[in-house]
Design a protein around this motif. Structure first.
Motif, mmCIF file in Angstrom:
data_model
loop_
_atom_site.group_PDB
_atom_site.id
_atom_site.type_symbol
_atom_site.label_atom_id
_atom_site.label_comp_id
_atom_site.label_asym_id
_atom_site.label_seq_id
_atom_site.Cartn_x
_atom_site.Cartn_y
_atom_site.Cartn_z
ATOM 1 N N CYS A 77 14.968 17.644 3.693
ATOM 2 C CA CYS A 77 14.076 18.478 2.633
ATOM 3 C C CYS A 77 14.885 19.018 1.714
ATOM 4 C CB CYS A 77 13.410 19.561 3.447
ATOM 5 S SG CYS A 77 12.364 20.704 2.508
ATOM 6 N N THR A 78 14.769 18.773 0.285
ATOM 7 C CA THR A 78 15.542 19.351 -0.802
ATOM 8 C C THR A 78 15.699 20.646 -1.030
ATOM 9 O OG1 THR A 78 14.663 17.128 -2.013
ATOM 10 C CG2 THR A 78 15.832 18.767 -3.130
ATOM 11 N N PRO A 79 14.838 21.526 -0.743
ATOM 12 C CA PRO A 79 15.173 22.895 -1.077
ATOM 13 C C PRO A 79 15.714 23.402 0.453
ATOM 14 C CG PRO A 79 12.766 22.676 -0.921
ATOM 15 C CD PRO A 79 13.370 21.059 -0.727
ATOM 16 N N HIS A 80 15.724 22.624 1.466
ATOM 17 C CA HIS A 80 16.239 23.019 2.717
ATOM 18 C C HIS A 80 16.980 21.878 3.337
ATOM 19 C CE1 HIS A 80 12.091 25.111 2.205
ATOM 20 N NE2 HIS A 80 13.022 26.153 2.276
ATOM 21 N N PRO A 81 18.100 21.526 2.827
ATOM 22 C CA PRO A 81 18.892 20.670 3.325
ATOM 23 C C PRO A 81 19.535 20.493 4.623
ATOM 24 C CG PRO A 81 20.134 21.801 1.730
ATOM 25 C CD PRO A 81 18.912 22.293 1.774
ATOM 26 N N MET A 82 19.295 21.700 5.462
ATOM 27 C CA MET A 82 19.572 21.533 6.882
ATOM 28 C C MET A 82 18.579 20.795 7.402
ATOM 29 S SD MET A 82 18.157 24.324 5.825
ATOM 30 C CE MET A 82 17.282 25.873 6.076
ATOM 31 N N MET A 83 17.459 20.498 7.179
ATOM 32 C CA MET A 83 16.342 19.941 7.843
ATOM 33 C C MET A 83 16.750 18.327 7.402
ATOM 34 S SD MET A 83 13.055 22.267 6.369
ATOM 35 C CE MET A 83 11.917 20.994 6.945
ATOM 36 N N LYS A 84 16.770 17.788 8.402
ATOM 37 C CA LYS A 84 17.135 16.268 8.443
ATOM 38 C C LYS A 84 16.381 15.122 9.342
ATOM 39 C CE LYS A 84 22.141 17.472 7.321
ATOM 40 N NZ LYS A 84 23.505 17.265 7.802
#
Length: 120
Positions: free
Chosen positions: A107-114
């Motif tokens: 998720c671009t705004p939340h890069p810890m979401m993979k």
């Protein structure tokens, strides 16, 4: 004369925005895929999914904040670099996978979401 005939024939062929060689294809409209990934609580509920080439995956945002799916350019030749639109609550995004391989995304705004789609 042959060149003119060939050009006329090619122009008469139906045109599609997606080509058979495209690794992924964004599916606009239509029914959601049976391969579903829910986005909730700042995570992709299914962080890894295995599908067959030609299958689609639909992401649905159930979180209260907007998220997207951004495929990161991979080391494999032809790996996609595509970013989906920001999904509001209950919005969906569907992608058809035409080529076998592993497709990592964030998720671009939340890069810890993979997440990862493995296409066999």
């Amino acid at each position: 004369m042959r060149t003119a005939l060939l050009a006329a024939f090619c122009l008469a062929l139906p045109f599609s925005a997606a080509h058979a060689a495209d690794a992924i294809e964004i599916v606009e409209g239509g029914a959601p895929s049976a391969n579903a990934i829910v986005i909730d609580k700042m995570a992709f509920a299914t962080p890894e999914i295995k599908i067959k080439a030609g299958d689609s995956v639909t992401w649905t945002n159930k979180d209260t904040m907007a998220h997207n799916v951004h495929f990161r350019q991979g080391p494999a030749k032809g790996a996609p670099n595509a970013q989906g639109k920001m999904l509001a609550t209950d919005a969906t995004w569907t992608v058809k996978f035409n080529t076998a391989g592993e497709y990592s995304y964030i998720c671009t705004p939340h890069p810890m979401m993979k997440g990862k789609v493995i296409v066999e």
